[in-house]
Design an enzyme around this catalytic site. Structure first.
Site, short mmCIF file in Angstrom:
data_model
loop_
_atom_site.label_atom_id
_atom_site.label_comp_id
_atom_site.label_asym_id
_atom_site.label_seq_id
_atom_site.Cartn_x
_atom_site.Cartn_y
_atom_site.Cartn_z
N GLU A 205 0.78 -1.16 0.16
CA GLU A 205 0.15 -0.01 0.01
C GLU A 205 0.85 1.14 -0.22
O GLU A 205 0.65 2.06 0.75
CB GLU A 205 -0.89 -0.12 1.23
CG GLU A 205 -2.04 -1.27 1.09
CD GLU A 205 -3.06 -1.20 1.97
OE1 GLU A 205 -2.53 -0.51 3.18
OE2 GLU A 205 -4.22 -1.67 1.89
N GLU A 206 1.73 1.21 -0.99
CA GLU A 206 2.88 2.40 -1.15
C GLU A 206 2.88 3.07 -2.58
O GLU A 206 2.49 2.11 -3.53
CB GLU A 206 4.24 2.05 -0.93
CG GLU A 206 4.34 1.64 0.72
CD GLU A 206 5.66 0.74 1.13
OE1 GLU A 206 6.07 0.78 2.04
OE2 GLU A 206 6.19 0.14 -0.06
N ILE A 263 2.80 1.73 -8.07
CA ILE A 263 1.81 1.56 -7.09
C ILE A 263 1.88 0.06 -6.42
O ILE A 263 1.71 -0.85 -7.27
CB ILE A 263 0.45 2.01 -7.47
CG1 ILE A 263 0.45 3.23 -8.40
CG2 ILE A 263 -0.77 1.70 -6.54
CD1 ILE A 263 -0.95 3.71 -8.94
N GLU A 264 1.97 -0.09 -5.34
CA GLU A 264 2.06 -1.45 -4.58
C GLU A 264 0.61 -1.65 -4.00
O GLU A 264 0.17 -0.94 -2.66
CB GLU A 264 3.16 -1.36 -3.32
CG GLU A 264 4.50 -1.03 -3.91
CD GLU A 264 5.27 -2.10 -4.42
OE1 GLU A 264 4.81 -3.37 -4.60
OE2 GLU A 264 6.53 -1.99 -4.83
N ILE A 265 -0.12 -2.55 -4.42
CA ILE A 265 -1.25 -2.90 -3.84
C ILE A 265 -0.99 -3.74 -2.58
O ILE A 265 -0.30 -4.26 -2.60
CB ILE A 265 -2.24 -3.42 -5.08
CG1 ILE A 265 -1.69 -4.94 -5.38
CG2 ILE A 265 -2.35 -2.58 -6.27
CD1 ILE A 265 -2.57 -5.85 -6.32
#
Length: 300
Positions: A205-206, A263-265
């Site tokens: 989340e990053e 985008i890190e999900i």
């Protein structure tokens, strides 16, 4: 019209190709092209919605175990197709923007994670690269043991290379762009000169966005990424004064001089695929990312 893409499954290369065919048949305004091939000759496919001169690219599954990003992008593509048919505002946006999806950069690696080494003739060498294990859930690299997101020609020489040989993760290769998958995306980006790019990865989340950014580009990227952070709830990451380099976002920012976002999900889950139970949350956080980028580029 019935829903085509079911993201809540082990979303394979084969399923993606079937869904792309069905989507392009159902929505004639979509444009599909093969931008390259993997080591094992699987197609690397891009799908475009929109006809505008400005363009954006969203890509996923640079890393094999991160195949849920493919499902997310395919879901997003279908969602935008529905909206294109039903909302004048969305049709207007896509008359000014071309939004390209490259849902699976690393189809061989994804297939290895999902099906195991028995699907490949080089099973013994794959097992050796995987430290003798037949469990490939943690595999990030392509089928030759090269990390595709350490392959791009931006500060490649400075990347930590303690591994120095093909492996399940982190090996940067003998030179930049040795792998056909990274070369395909590189040439695709050079051809289209995208106004912005979002690269989907997992997990944490990053959002990474400011690789050595300065001046006007820093301020324009910051304005966009703050919108993405508000939309997703993800944390913005400062890479510090000496970021590692070699990633697509790093190269695109420094060479194309346009914003790019990694985008890190999902909440951090460690070196494994993100569990499907997280998908609904991921979807709500990310479904508007493509539209948000499109609006930001049109305003810019």
């Amino acid at each position: 019209m019935s829903i085509i893409v079911n993201p809540k499954q082990v979303y394979s290369y084969t399923k993606m190709m079937e869904d792309i065919l069905l989507l392009t048949e159902a929505y004639p305004f979509l444009h599909k092209e093969v931008i390259g091939h993997s080591v094992e000759k699987r197609k690397i496919v891009a799908v475009k919605i929109g006809t505008g001169k400005k363009s954006i690219m969203l890509n996923g599954a640079h890393h094999a175990r991160e195949w849920l990003t493919t499902a997310l992008l395919m879901d997003m593509l279908e969602y935008y197709c529905h909206r294109h048919e039903n909302e004048q505002e969305i049709r207007d946006i896509f008359s000014k923007i071309s939004l390209w999806f490259v849902p699976m950069v690393n189809p061989d690696g994804v297939t290895l994670v999902q099906e195991g080494a028995d699907s490949f003739p080089q099973k013994e060498s794959l097992m050796e690269m995987n430290q003798g294990s037949s469990d490939f859930n943690g595999w990030k690299a392509n089928i030759r043991g090269v990390d595709l997101n350490r392959q791009y020609p931006m500060d490649w020489d400075s990347i930590d290379d303690r591994i120095q040989k093909p492996a399940s993760a982190m090996f940067k290769g003998s030179h930049p762009l040795t792998e056909p998958e990274s070369m395909s995306l590189y040439l695709f980006a050079l051809e289209h000169k995208f106004d912005a790019v979002a690269c989907y990865h997992s997990s944490g989340e990053e959002i990474f966005w400011q690789y050595k950014l300065t001046g006007d580009l820093y301020h324009s990227a910051k304005k966009i990424v703050e919108q993405l952070a508000e939309l997703t709830g993800y944390q913005l990451i400062d890479p510090g004064p000496n970021p590692s380099g070699g990633g697509f976002t790093d190269w695109f920012i420094m060479v194309q001089k346009r914003p790019s976002f990694t985008i890190e999900i999902a909440p951090y889950v460690g070196p494994v695929p993100v569990p499907l139970e997280y998908y609904d949350k991921i979807w709500q956080e990310n479904k508007e990312v493509g539209i948000t980028l499109a609006k930001a580029c049109l305003q810019g």
